[in-house]
Scaffold this active site. Structure first.
Site, PDB file in Angstrom:
ATOM      1  N   GLU A 205       0.824  -1.214   0.000  1.00 17.95           N
ATOM      2  CA  GLU A 205       0.000   0.000   0.000  1.00 17.95           C
ATOM      3  C   GLU A 205       0.855   1.260   0.000  1.00 17.95           C
ATOM      4  OE1 GLU A 205      -3.311   0.025   2.631  1.00 17.95           O
ATOM      5  OE2 GLU A 205      -4.062  -1.873   1.864  1.00 17.95           O
ATOM      6  N   LYS A 337     -15.749  -1.193   2.007  1.00 16.36           N
ATOM      7  CA  LYS A 337     -15.013  -1.586   0.795  1.00 16.36           C
ATOM      8  C   LYS A 337     -16.025  -2.181  -0.167  1.00 16.36           C
ATOM      9  CE  LYS A 337     -10.717  -3.187   3.076  1.00 16.36           C
ATOM     10  NZ  LYS A 337     -10.161  -4.402   3.746  1.00 16.36           N
TER      11      LYS A 337
HETATM   12  P1  PGA Z   1      -6.711  -6.000   2.128  1.00 18.16           P
HETATM   13  O1  PGA Z   1      -6.273  -5.059   3.330  1.00 18.16           O
HETATM   14  O2  PGA Z   1      -7.152  -5.147   1.012  1.00 18.16           O
HETATM   15  O3  PGA Z   1      -5.474  -6.807   1.843  1.00 18.16           O
HETATM   16  O4  PGA Z   1      -7.826  -6.863   2.680  1.00 18.16           O
HETATM   17  C1  PGA Z   1      -6.837  -3.811   3.585  1.00 18.16           C
HETATM   18  C2  PGA Z   1      -7.323  -3.724   5.011  1.00 18.16           C
HETATM   19  O5  PGA Z   1      -7.228  -4.703   5.767  1.00 18.16           O
HETATM   20  O6  PGA Z   1      -7.850  -2.688   5.420  1.00 18.16           O
HETATM   21 ZN    ZN Z   2      -8.345  -3.728   7.492  1.00 14.53          ZN
END
Ligand code: PGA
Ligand code: ZN
Length: 426
Positions: A205, A337
């Site tokens: 990230e 998400k």
């Molecule tokens: P991931 O992590 O996209 O690998 O699930 C992001 C998060 O845990 O916030």
């Molecule tokens: Zn998370």
């Protein structure tokens, strides 16, 4: 049919296989409307996925190490796309209900959540056409949450906590918030180098991935980095952590691998409370696994309104799991998400439910993300309050901050950065 509906009728849907920021295949999709508007999106993908997330369809076999998405692409081109053609893109709920019905499973495992989300988002993108608000009120821009140090499934540096982040709670503008985040990232990198830690490598990230032997070393490094940046910890900039604890859980409790420590839920709760007391931490995400509802409620009760406790894997942007969390007071905030649930409408419903119950919303990217900026636009449209898209390097991250900066700089939009308020619990 009236003219307005005519204009927003879907006339074409086309999908293809593309790559995400980790270099894994993902579904891309373009939708055209009768009046010429079009939307084009590339869907993201997580690494520390929750057990209860909607299911991505992957091909298996030798292509791309099994990560190929040709089946999902074919499901868009042969099933979902043709079915959506002729529908009104302005009625997102209708489109999404129809897509969900075509799949027929709760987790979208038949046609693939990656296929369904691609169509849902591309329809949304075409219909919204870059408009971020229809109201004449000032538009609240979400407060950013910046990843500075990465561990867990996003880095190979060894610490167990997945993300150590900062929230620029004292910033007055997006421009200041971004510059403060950048300053902290750079100062933290310099402190790490001075300690002989190789921190230059960029994690999934965009954060630093120093090799450390204790989780507390990372917390110390971040607080020292904030101080070295000249900003005041807890006043200008607060700390946040995403434990992603589902990754640490086994049958007996929680396993801190880098420290070689096994803790039962009570011991782990005590460690978290120590950290919260010792550092200017204002936000803790996924402190426990996605099945450990009791421990969640204990921590939320212990911290009260002092800090935010965010459910990511716990809620997986799923309405029913959020309702349970609200009933059990398991958390006071929810990560949103869109690809965890698979449609724009389902994600929007979670935001609405959260706001109706005084639960904070943080819209979030995935660790495998794309060059798209629809996430920023959704966060603004939903007036989500906070946005978490990773660090201040890597184009899939900066694209989303750049979109916020663009909106703030637009003379035709009256914007204001959302302020950090004390959590107002129901
Ligand atoms: P991931 O992590 O996209 O690998 O699930 C992001 C998060 O845990 O916030
Ligand atoms: Zn998370």
């Amino acid at each position: 049919m009236n003219q307005a509906i005519d204009a927003s009728v879907v006339t074409s849907v086309r999908a293809w296989e593309a790559l995400d920021s980790r270099g894994r295949p993902t579904v891309a999709c373009a939708v055209e409307l009768a009046d010429g508007r079009c939307g084009r999106v590339v869907v993201p993908s997580g690494a520390s996925t929750g057990t209860y997330e909607a299911v991505e369809l992957r091909d298996g076999g030798p292509r791309y190490g099994g990560y190929g998405v040709r089946k999902a692409v074919a499901n868009v081109n042969a099933v979902l796309g043709p079915a959506v053609i002729g529908r009104d893109a302005a009625d997102q709920r209708d489109v999404d209900t129809y897509l969900r019905d075509l799949d027929g499973t709760d987790t979208l495992s038949r046609l693939g959540a990656n296929a369904v989300l691609a169509v849902s988002l591309a329809v949304w993108s075409a219909a919204s056409d870059g408009t971020i608000s229809e109201s004449t009120q000032p538009v609240g821009l979400p407060l950013p949450m910046f990843n500075i140090i990465s561990g867990g499934a996003h880095a190979r540096g060894g610490i167990d906590v997945q993300d150590l982040l900062v929230i620029p709670i004292g910033a007055q503008s997006v421009a200041d918030a971004v510059e403060w985040g950048w300053r902290v990232r750079r100062a933290t990198e310099e402190v790490a180098s001075a300690r002989g830690l190789t921190a230059g490598l960029v994690a999934d990230e965009g954060g630093l991935g120093p090799v450390l032997r204790k989780n507390r070393d990372a917390l110390n490094l971040l607080v020292d980095g904030i101080q070295a940046s000249g900003l005041a910890p807890g006043v200008d900039v607060a700390m946040a952590i995403d434990v992603a604890a589902t990754q640490l859980a086994d049958d007996d409790g929680y396993w801190l691998r880098c420290e070689d420590r096994r803790l039962d839920p009570q011991e782990w709760l005590a460690v978290l409370l120590e950290w919260i007391d010792a550092y200017p931490i204002c936000s803790v995400e996924d402190p426990f696994s996605d099945d450990d509802w009791e421990s969640w409620a204990e921590l939320t009760k212990a911290v009260g309104d002092r800090i935010q406790i965010i459910g990511d894997d716990l809620f997986v942007t799923h309405h029913a799991r959020l309702e349970r969390g609200i009933a059990e007071q398991a958390a006071n905030s929810v990560l949103v998400k869109p690809n965890q649930v698979g449609t724009v409408t389902d994600a929007a419903t979670v935001v609405e439910t959260a706001h109706a119950h005084g639960v904070r919303t943080v819209v979030s990217a995935r660790s495998g993300d794309t060059e798209d900026v629809w996430l920023t636009d959704l966060a603004v449209r939903w007036q989500a309050g906070q946005l978490k898209v990773g660090s201040l390097t890597r184009s899939e991250r900066t694209a989303k901050w750049n979109r916020l900066l663009e909106l703030e700089a637009d003379p035709d939009i009256d914007t204001a950065l959302r302020r950090w308020e004390t959590i107002q619990r129901r």
